[in-house]
Design a protein around this motif. Sequence first.
Motif, PDB file in Angstrom:
ATOM      1  N   LYS A 165     -45.108  16.761 -30.588  1.00  0.00           N
ATOM      2  CA  LYS A 165     -46.371  16.532 -29.873  1.00  0.00           C
ATOM      3  C   LYS A 165     -47.374  17.647 -30.182  1.00  0.00           C
ATOM      4  O   LYS A 165     -48.532  17.373 -30.536  1.00  0.00           O
ATOM      5  CB  LYS A 165     -46.126  16.456 -28.366  1.00  0.00           C
ATOM      6  CG  LYS A 165     -47.382  16.249 -27.535  1.00  0.00           C
ATOM      7  CD  LYS A 165     -47.050  16.126 -26.045  1.00  0.00           C
ATOM      8  CE  LYS A 165     -48.309  15.961 -25.198  1.00  0.00           C
ATOM      9  NZ  LYS A 165     -47.985  15.835 -23.749  1.00  0.00           N
ATOM     10  N   ALA A 166     -46.925  18.883 -30.069  1.00  0.00           N
ATOM     11  CA  ALA A 166     -47.814  20.009 -30.345  1.00  0.00           C
ATOM     12  C   ALA A 166     -48.115  20.128 -31.832  1.00  0.00           C
ATOM     13  O   ALA A 166     -49.245  20.440 -32.226  1.00  0.00           O
ATOM     14  CB  ALA A 166     -47.195  21.303 -29.826  1.00  0.00           C
ATOM     15  N   GLU A 167     -47.109  19.880 -32.669  1.00  0.00           N
ATOM     16  CA  GLU A 167     -47.326  19.970 -34.114  1.00  0.00           C
ATOM     17  C   GLU A 167     -48.355  18.948 -34.568  1.00  0.00           C
ATOM     18  O   GLU A 167     -49.261  19.255 -35.359  1.00  0.00           O
ATOM     19  CB  GLU A 167     -46.005  19.761 -34.851  1.00  0.00           C
ATOM     20  CG  GLU A 167     -46.144  19.917 -36.367  1.00  0.00           C
ATOM     21  CD  GLU A 167     -44.837  19.689 -37.090  1.00  0.00           C
ATOM     22  OE1 GLU A 167     -44.599  20.365 -38.095  1.00  0.00           O
ATOM     23  OE2 GLU A 167     -44.065  18.817 -36.654  1.00  0.00           O
ATOM     24  N   GLN A 168     -48.254  17.728 -34.065  1.00  0.00           N
ATOM     25  CA  GLN A 168     -49.207  16.686 -34.450  1.00  0.00           C
ATOM     26  C   GLN A 168     -50.609  16.974 -33.932  1.00  0.00           C
ATOM     27  O   GLN A 168     -51.597  16.491 -34.495  1.00  0.00           O
ATOM     28  CB  GLN A 168     -48.705  15.330 -33.946  1.00  0.00           C
ATOM     29  CG  GLN A 168     -47.468  14.840 -34.691  1.00  0.00           C
ATOM     30  CD  GLN A 168     -46.856  13.585 -34.080  1.00  0.00           C
ATOM     31  OE1 GLN A 168     -47.301  13.091 -33.040  1.00  0.00           O
ATOM     32  NE2 GLN A 168     -45.811  13.076 -34.720  1.00  0.00           N
ATOM     33  N   ALA A 169     -50.688  17.800 -32.867  1.00  0.00           N
ATOM     34  CA  ALA A 169     -52.000  18.196 -32.339  1.00  0.00           C
ATOM     35  C   ALA A 169     -52.603  19.356 -33.113  1.00  0.00           C
ATOM     36  O   ALA A 169     -53.756  19.720 -32.870  1.00  0.00           O
ATOM     37  CB  ALA A 169     -51.875  18.559 -30.863  1.00  0.00           C
ATOM     38  N   GLY A 170     -51.808  19.949 -34.039  1.00  0.00           N
ATOM     39  CA  GLY A 170     -52.387  20.949 -34.922  1.00  0.00           C
ATOM     40  C   GLY A 170     -51.773  22.328 -34.911  1.00  0.00           C
ATOM     41  O   GLY A 170     -52.229  23.206 -35.656  1.00  0.00           O
ATOM     42  N   PHE A 171     -50.725  22.562 -34.113  1.00  0.00           N
ATOM     43  CA  PHE A 171     -50.137  23.898 -34.113  1.00  0.00           C
ATOM     44  C   PHE A 171     -49.043  24.001 -35.172  1.00  0.00           C
ATOM     45  O   PHE A 171     -48.197  23.112 -35.291  1.00  0.00           O
ATOM     46  CB  PHE A 171     -49.543  24.258 -32.744  1.00  0.00           C
ATOM     47  CG  PHE A 171     -49.069  25.685 -32.678  1.00  0.00           C
ATOM     48  CD1 PHE A 171     -49.978  26.705 -32.484  1.00  0.00           C
ATOM     49  CD2 PHE A 171     -47.730  25.998 -32.840  1.00  0.00           C
ATOM     50  CE1 PHE A 171     -49.562  28.034 -32.452  1.00  0.00           C
ATOM     51  CE2 PHE A 171     -47.298  27.320 -32.801  1.00  0.00           C
ATOM     52  CZ  PHE A 171     -48.219  28.352 -32.608  1.00  0.00           C
ATOM     53  N   ALA A 172     -49.049  25.096 -35.917  1.00  0.00           N
ATOM     54  CA  ALA A 172     -48.058  25.321 -36.968  1.00  0.00           C
ATOM     55  C   ALA A 172     -46.956  26.234 -36.437  1.00  0.00           C
ATOM     56  O   ALA A 172     -47.147  27.453 -36.312  1.00  0.00           O
ATOM     57  CB  ALA A 172     -48.716  25.942 -38.193  1.00  0.00           C
ATOM     58  N   PHE A 173     -45.814  25.650 -36.105  1.00  0.00           N
ATOM     59  CA  PHE A 173     -44.700  26.442 -35.593  1.00  0.00           C
ATOM     60  C   PHE A 173     -44.033  27.238 -36.709  1.00  0.00           C
ATOM     61  O   PHE A 173     -44.061  26.854 -37.873  1.00  0.00           O
ATOM     62  CB  PHE A 173     -43.663  25.534 -34.921  1.00  0.00           C
ATOM     63  CG  PHE A 173     -44.100  25.000 -33.587  1.00  0.00           C
ATOM     64  CD1 PHE A 173     -44.068  25.796 -32.460  1.00  0.00           C
ATOM     65  CD2 PHE A 173     -44.561  23.690 -33.468  1.00  0.00           C
ATOM     66  CE1 PHE A 173     -44.478  25.315 -31.226  1.00  0.00           C
ATOM     67  CE2 PHE A 173     -44.968  23.192 -32.236  1.00  0.00           C
ATOM     68  CZ  PHE A 173     -44.935  24.002 -31.116  1.00  0.00           C
ATOM     69  N   TRP A 174     -43.397  28.343 -36.328  1.00  0.00           N
ATOM     70  CA  TRP A 174     -42.652  29.162 -37.261  1.00  0.00           C
ATOM     71  C   TRP A 174     -41.320  28.488 -37.586  1.00  0.00           C
ATOM     72  O   TRP A 174     -40.854  27.611 -36.844  1.00  0.00           O
ATOM     73  CB  TRP A 174     -42.379  30.540 -36.672  1.00  0.00           C
ATOM     74  CG  TRP A 174     -43.594  31.343 -36.316  1.00  0.00           C
ATOM     75  CD1 TRP A 174     -44.904  30.942 -36.351  1.00  0.00           C
ATOM     76  CD2 TRP A 174     -43.606  32.682 -35.827  1.00  0.00           C
ATOM     77  NE1 TRP A 174     -45.734  31.950 -35.924  1.00  0.00           N
ATOM     78  CE2 TRP A 174     -44.956  33.030 -35.594  1.00  0.00           C
ATOM     79  CE3 TRP A 174     -42.624  33.624 -35.561  1.00  0.00           C
ATOM     80  CZ2 TRP A 174     -45.336  34.285 -35.115  1.00  0.00           C
ATOM     81  CZ3 TRP A 174     -42.987  34.881 -35.081  1.00  0.00           C
ATOM     82  CH2 TRP A 174     -44.333  35.200 -34.869  1.00  0.00           C
ATOM     83  N   GLN A 175     -40.711  28.913 -38.665  1.00  0.00           N
ATOM     84  CA  GLN A 175     -39.371  28.458 -39.024  1.00  0.00           C
ATOM     85  C   GLN A 175     -38.344  29.448 -38.451  1.00  0.00           C
ATOM     86  O   GLN A 175     -38.436  30.652 -38.695  1.00  0.00           O
ATOM     87  CB  GLN A 175     -39.222  28.379 -40.543  1.00  0.00           C
ATOM     88  CG  GLN A 175     -40.079  27.314 -41.209  1.00  0.00           C
ATOM     89  CD  GLN A 175     -39.577  25.902 -40.934  1.00  0.00           C
ATOM     90  OE1 GLN A 175     -38.407  25.687 -40.600  1.00  0.00           O
ATOM     91  NE2 GLN A 175     -40.468  24.929 -41.093  1.00  0.00           N
ATOM     92  N   LEU A 176     -37.384  28.926 -37.709  1.00  0.00           N
ATOM     93  CA  LEU A 176     -36.376  29.786 -37.093  1.00  0.00           C
ATOM     94  C   LEU A 176     -35.671  30.667 -38.119  1.00  0.00           C
ATOM     95  O   LEU A 176     -35.472  31.871 -37.898  1.00  0.00           O
ATOM     96  CB  LEU A 176     -35.351  28.920 -36.352  1.00  0.00           C
ATOM     97  CG  LEU A 176     -34.250  29.662 -35.587  1.00  0.00           C
ATOM     98  CD1 LEU A 176     -34.837  30.486 -34.455  1.00  0.00           C
ATOM     99  CD2 LEU A 176     -33.216  28.667 -35.046  1.00  0.00           C
ATOM    100  N   ASN A 177     -35.337  30.096 -39.266  1.00  0.00           N
ATOM    101  CA  ASN A 177     -34.614  30.852 -40.287  1.00  0.00           C
ATOM    102  C   ASN A 177     -35.451  31.943 -40.939  1.00  0.00           C
ATOM    103  O   ASN A 177     -34.917  32.825 -41.617  1.00  0.00           O
ATOM    104  CB  ASN A 177     -34.085  29.907 -41.371  1.00  0.00           C
ATOM    105  CG  ASN A 177     -32.913  29.084 -40.891  1.00  0.00           C
ATOM    106  OD1 ASN A 177     -32.233  29.456 -39.931  1.00  0.00           O
ATOM    107  ND2 ASN A 177     -32.672  27.951 -41.537  1.00  0.00           N
ATOM    108  N   ASP A 178     -36.778  31.883 -40.744  1.00  0.00           N
ATOM    109  CA  ASP A 178     -37.650  32.899 -41.336  1.00  0.00           C
ATOM    110  C   ASP A 178     -37.691  34.176 -40.506  1.00  0.00           C
ATOM    111  O   ASP A 178     -38.004  35.246 -41.044  1.00  0.00           O
ATOM    112  CB  ASP A 178     -39.076  32.356 -41.497  1.00  0.00           C
ATOM    113  CG  ASP A 178     -39.196  31.348 -42.631  1.00  0.00           C
ATOM    114  OD1 ASP A 178     -38.276  31.287 -43.461  1.00  0.00           O
ATOM    115  OD2 ASP A 178     -40.207  30.625 -42.666  1.00  0.00           O
TER     116      ASP A 178
END
Length: 296
Positions: free
Chosen positions: A265-278
């Motif tokens: 929901k948040a990603e489709q609204a435009g927020f770029a989440f971090w990658q856990l493995n990063d």
Amino acid sequence: MTKVLVLGGTRFFGKRLVQLLVAAGADVTVATRGLTEVDLPPQVKRLTLDRDEKDSLAIAGEQEWDIVYDNICYSSQNAKDACDVFAGKVGKYVLTSTLSVYDFSEDFLKEEAFDPNSYEIRLLPRDKVTYQEGKRQAEAVFFQEASFPVAAVRFPIVLAEDDYTRRLHFHVEHILEERPIGIANPEAVMCFIHAGEAAQFLQWLGSSSLTGPINACSHGTIRQQNLMENISDIVGKPVQLVKEKDAADFSPFAFPASFFMDNQKAEQAGFAFWQLNDWLPDLIQTLSTTISKQKV
């Protein structure tokens, strides 16, 4: 200039949020009980109040705010007081909620898995409810009774080197010392978010048009056993997992079943989440180095 109130912004992701808001040019006020000395940017204003006392919280309602971030709401009574105090005083209200409003699940939990709009409200203070029920009740009150737009951010366990709960620290310390760790279900799947990522998300959400319940977690999940093995590999010591152990050695991550969220929901609204493995391996390495130096 955006006028922002942060209820509880003196540590962890709340402090990071304040720093981001100031850097973005916002006029920021932090409201706390004033019991903790904290180094905040000099332009940050302070309000001293008791979040659990409506008459005290009303001090914050004497002004109008574009955004209010509430990191310290834990009950229906807390939420009801805020609905009354900030009525007609706020453009958008951002409540810090939790993954814990859900029940355990072997599937990705979507926002609709808990609907605060239909949840029965029981007006109680925080000392009369569990953490899960308190957050459910807080969401229910805001979404059913608030006269202003509300977004409730459902965070999983938040991690960083300055986590005052020291939950990841616990595992690094135990493995470094070759002490057993109690795990109820090593196959349980978990999700996390970094404190820096959580602060970025809160800042983004405050200025977005998104409202309602919103999941926020890093991309990626990890099984409890794999997490322990990763820590073991990084610190260079074996891990000892046991099903039953004294409370002092029982993992604070030891959910009896899987508990992880869908963040689309948040990603489709435009927020770029971090990658856990990063970021998780680097955090484990940082904690390992810091804790090892402290023990020398």
